[in-house]
Design a protein around this motif. Structure first.
Motif, PDB file in Angstrom:
ATOM      1  N   ASP A  64      42.482  40.836  42.304  1.00  0.00           N
ATOM      2  CA  ASP A  64      41.749  40.368  43.473  1.00  0.00           C
ATOM      3  C   ASP A  64      40.377  39.823  43.096  1.00  0.00           C
ATOM      4  O   ASP A  64      39.929  38.811  43.640  1.00  0.00           O
ATOM      5  CB  ASP A  64      41.610  41.488  44.513  1.00  0.00           C
ATOM      6  N   ILE A  65      39.728  40.444  42.140  1.00  0.00           N
ATOM      7  CA  ILE A  65      38.414  39.980  41.691  1.00  0.00           C
ATOM      8  C   ILE A  65      38.569  38.664  40.933  1.00  0.00           C
ATOM      9  O   ILE A  65      37.752  37.755  41.070  1.00  0.00           O
ATOM     10  CB  ILE A  65      37.703  41.043  40.818  1.00  0.00           C
ATOM     11  N   SER A  66      39.636  38.540  40.159  1.00  0.00           N
ATOM     12  CA  SER A  66      39.896  37.286  39.454  1.00  0.00           C
ATOM     13  C   SER A  66      40.067  36.141  40.438  1.00  0.00           C
ATOM     14  O   SER A  66      39.518  35.047  40.237  1.00  0.00           O
ATOM     15  CB  SER A  66      41.142  37.421  38.574  1.00  0.00           C
ATOM     16  N   ALA A  67      40.813  36.373  41.511  1.00  0.00           N
ATOM     17  CA  ALA A  67      41.007  35.340  42.541  1.00  0.00           C
ATOM     18  C   ALA A  67      39.681  35.002  43.218  1.00  0.00           C
ATOM     19  O   ALA A  67      39.394  33.826  43.482  1.00  0.00           O
ATOM     20  CB  ALA A  67      42.026  35.815  43.573  1.00  0.00           C
ATOM     21  N   LEU A  68      38.859  36.005  43.463  1.00  0.00           N
ATOM     22  CA  LEU A  68      37.548  35.782  44.069  1.00  0.00           C
ATOM     23  C   LEU A  68      36.654  34.957  43.143  1.00  0.00           C
ATOM     24  O   LEU A  68      35.945  34.057  43.597  1.00  0.00           O
ATOM     25  CB  LEU A  68      36.883  37.122  44.402  1.00  0.00           C
ATOM     26  N   ILE A  69      36.706  35.220  41.858  1.00  0.00           N
ATOM     27  CA  ILE A  69      35.920  34.453  40.881  1.00  0.00           C
ATOM     28  C   ILE A  69      36.357  32.990  40.892  1.00  0.00           C
ATOM     29  O   ILE A  69      35.521  32.086  40.923  1.00  0.00           O
ATOM     30  CB  ILE A  69      36.055  35.068  39.472  1.00  0.00           C
ATOM     31  N   ALA A  70      37.658  32.758  40.877  1.00  0.00           N
ATOM     32  CA  ALA A  70      38.174  31.384  40.896  1.00  0.00           C
ATOM     33  C   ALA A  70      37.700  30.642  42.141  1.00  0.00           C
ATOM     34  O   ALA A  70      37.267  29.489  42.060  1.00  0.00           O
ATOM     35  CB  ALA A  70      39.697  31.394  40.829  1.00  0.00           C
ATOM     36  N   GLU A  71      37.748  31.320  43.277  1.00  0.00           N
ATOM     37  CA  GLU A  71      37.312  30.707  44.531  1.00  0.00           C
ATOM     38  C   GLU A  71      35.796  30.498  44.555  1.00  0.00           C
ATOM     39  O   GLU A  71      35.318  29.419  44.902  1.00  0.00           O
ATOM     40  CB  GLU A  71      37.722  31.602  45.704  1.00  0.00           C
ATOM     41  N   THR A  72      35.050  31.515  44.159  1.00  0.00           N
ATOM     42  CA  THR A  72      33.587  31.461  44.215  1.00  0.00           C
ATOM     43  C   THR A  72      33.016  30.380  43.310  1.00  0.00           C
ATOM     44  O   THR A  72      32.100  29.651  43.703  1.00  0.00           O
ATOM     45  CB  THR A  72      32.989  32.835  43.836  1.00  0.00           C
ATOM     46  N   PHE A  73      33.557  30.277  42.095  1.00  0.00           N
ATOM     47  CA  PHE A  73      32.999  29.343  41.117  1.00  0.00           C
ATOM     48  C   PHE A  73      33.836  28.069  40.972  1.00  0.00           C
ATOM     49  O   PHE A  73      33.566  27.253  40.097  1.00  0.00           O
ATOM     50  CB  PHE A  73      32.798  30.055  39.779  1.00  0.00           C
ATOM     51  N   GLN A  74      34.838  27.903  41.836  1.00  0.00           N
ATOM     52  CA  GLN A  74      35.662  26.708  41.899  1.00  0.00           C
ATOM     53  C   GLN A  74      36.244  26.334  40.535  1.00  0.00           C
ATOM     54  O   GLN A  74      36.086  25.209  40.054  1.00  0.00           O
ATOM     55  CB  GLN A  74      34.864  25.551  42.498  1.00  0.00           C
ATOM     56  N   VAL A  75      36.920  27.317  39.926  1.00  0.00           N
ATOM     57  CA  VAL A  75      37.578  27.105  38.643  1.00  0.00           C
ATOM     58  C   VAL A  75      39.046  27.485  38.771  1.00  0.00           C
ATOM     59  O   VAL A  75      39.425  28.295  39.611  1.00  0.00           O
ATOM     60  CB  VAL A  75      36.926  27.921  37.497  1.00  0.00           C
ATOM     61  N   HIS A  76      39.856  26.878  37.940  1.00  0.00           N
ATOM     62  CA  HIS A  76      41.269  27.212  37.865  1.00  0.00           C
ATOM     63  C   HIS A  76      41.402  28.504  37.073  1.00  0.00           C
ATOM     64  O   HIS A  76      40.789  28.651  36.011  1.00  0.00           O
ATOM     65  CB  HIS A  76      42.029  26.068  37.184  1.00  0.00           C
ATOM     66  N   HIS A  77      42.196  29.447  37.553  1.00  0.00           N
ATOM     67  CA  HIS A  77      42.408  30.711  36.847  1.00  0.00           C
ATOM     68  C   HIS A  77      43.159  30.486  35.537  1.00  0.00           C
ATOM     69  O   HIS A  77      44.185  29.802  35.502  1.00  0.00           O
ATOM     70  CB  HIS A  77      43.196  31.689  37.721  1.00  0.00           C
ATOM     71  N   GLU A  78      42.630  31.077  34.474  1.00  0.00           N
ATOM     72  CA  GLU A  78      43.320  31.113  33.192  1.00  0.00           C
ATOM     73  C   GLU A  78      43.055  32.468  32.558  1.00  0.00           C
ATOM     74  O   GLU A  78      42.161  33.191  32.965  1.00  0.00           O
ATOM     75  CB  GLU A  78      42.826  29.991  32.272  1.00  0.00           C
ATOM     76  N   SER A  79      43.829  32.789  31.541  1.00  0.00           N
ATOM     77  CA  SER A  79      43.637  34.045  30.824  1.00  0.00           C
ATOM     78  C   SER A  79      44.102  33.861  29.390  1.00  0.00           C
ATOM     79  O   SER A  79      45.241  33.433  29.176  1.00  0.00           O
ATOM     80  CB  SER A  79      44.435  35.148  31.497  1.00  0.00           C
ATOM     81  N   PRO A  80      43.220  34.163  28.458  1.00  0.00           N
ATOM     82  CA  PRO A  80      41.829  34.574  28.625  1.00  0.00           C
ATOM     83  C   PRO A  80      40.964  33.383  29.056  1.00  0.00           C
ATOM     84  O   PRO A  80      41.330  32.235  28.843  1.00  0.00           O
ATOM     85  CB  PRO A  80      41.433  35.048  27.234  1.00  0.00           C
ATOM     86  N   GLN A  81      39.831  33.720  29.637  1.00  0.00           N
ATOM     87  CA  GLN A  81      38.925  32.680  30.126  1.00  0.00           C
ATOM     88  C   GLN A  81      37.489  33.195  30.085  1.00  0.00           C
ATOM     89  O   GLN A  81      37.233  34.350  30.403  1.00  0.00           O
ATOM     90  CB  GLN A  81      39.306  32.315  31.559  1.00  0.00           C
ATOM     91  N   VAL A  82      36.586  32.310  29.696  1.00  0.00           N
ATOM     92  CA  VAL A  82      35.159  32.608  29.729  1.00  0.00           C
ATOM     93  C   VAL A  82      34.489  31.602  30.646  1.00  0.00           C
ATOM     94  O   VAL A  82      34.722  30.393  30.526  1.00  0.00           O
ATOM     95  CB  VAL A  82      34.531  32.539  28.315  1.00  0.00           C
TER      96      VAL A  82
END
Length: 110
Positions: A64-82
């Protein structure tokens, strides 16, 4: 240097509202590629300015936090990701073998 566990929506909000740089490392504890990227990054992380908070997100425990980060910072989710965040905006998004403490330092000192 040390990791700050990132596991609450409030922390994401603080990163968004912070002045200066913050770094988020999104890591899958079930992925060998993610483990290698993390180890490689930690070998060189001493080059990152000490006043840069280093947040660590366990993707498996906190999807859920990963999804929030993607939404908040407008980035596509990846793993690993910096994600390098400056004044609330994502200024650098690296994943997999592109994760490099050297590139992060270059972005901070440019």
């Amino acid at each position: 240097m040390h990791w700050i566990s990132l596991n609450t929506p409030e922390q994401v909000k603080l990163i968004k509202e912070a002045n200066g740089y913050s770094l988020i490392f999104k890591h899958s504890t079930r992925c060998s590629i993610s483990l290698m990227a993390k180890k490689h990054f930690e070998l060189d992380w001493e080059t990152i300015p000490e006043n840069t908070p280093l947040y660590f997100l366990d993707l498996i425990a906190h999807r859920d936090i990963s999804a929030l980060i993607a939404e908040t910072f407008q980035v596509h989710h990846e793993s690993p990701q910096v994600l390098l965040i400056k004044d609330g905006e994502c200024v650098l998004d690296l994943s997999h073998s592109d994760i490099s403490a050297e590139e992060i330092v270059e972005s901070i000192t440019a």
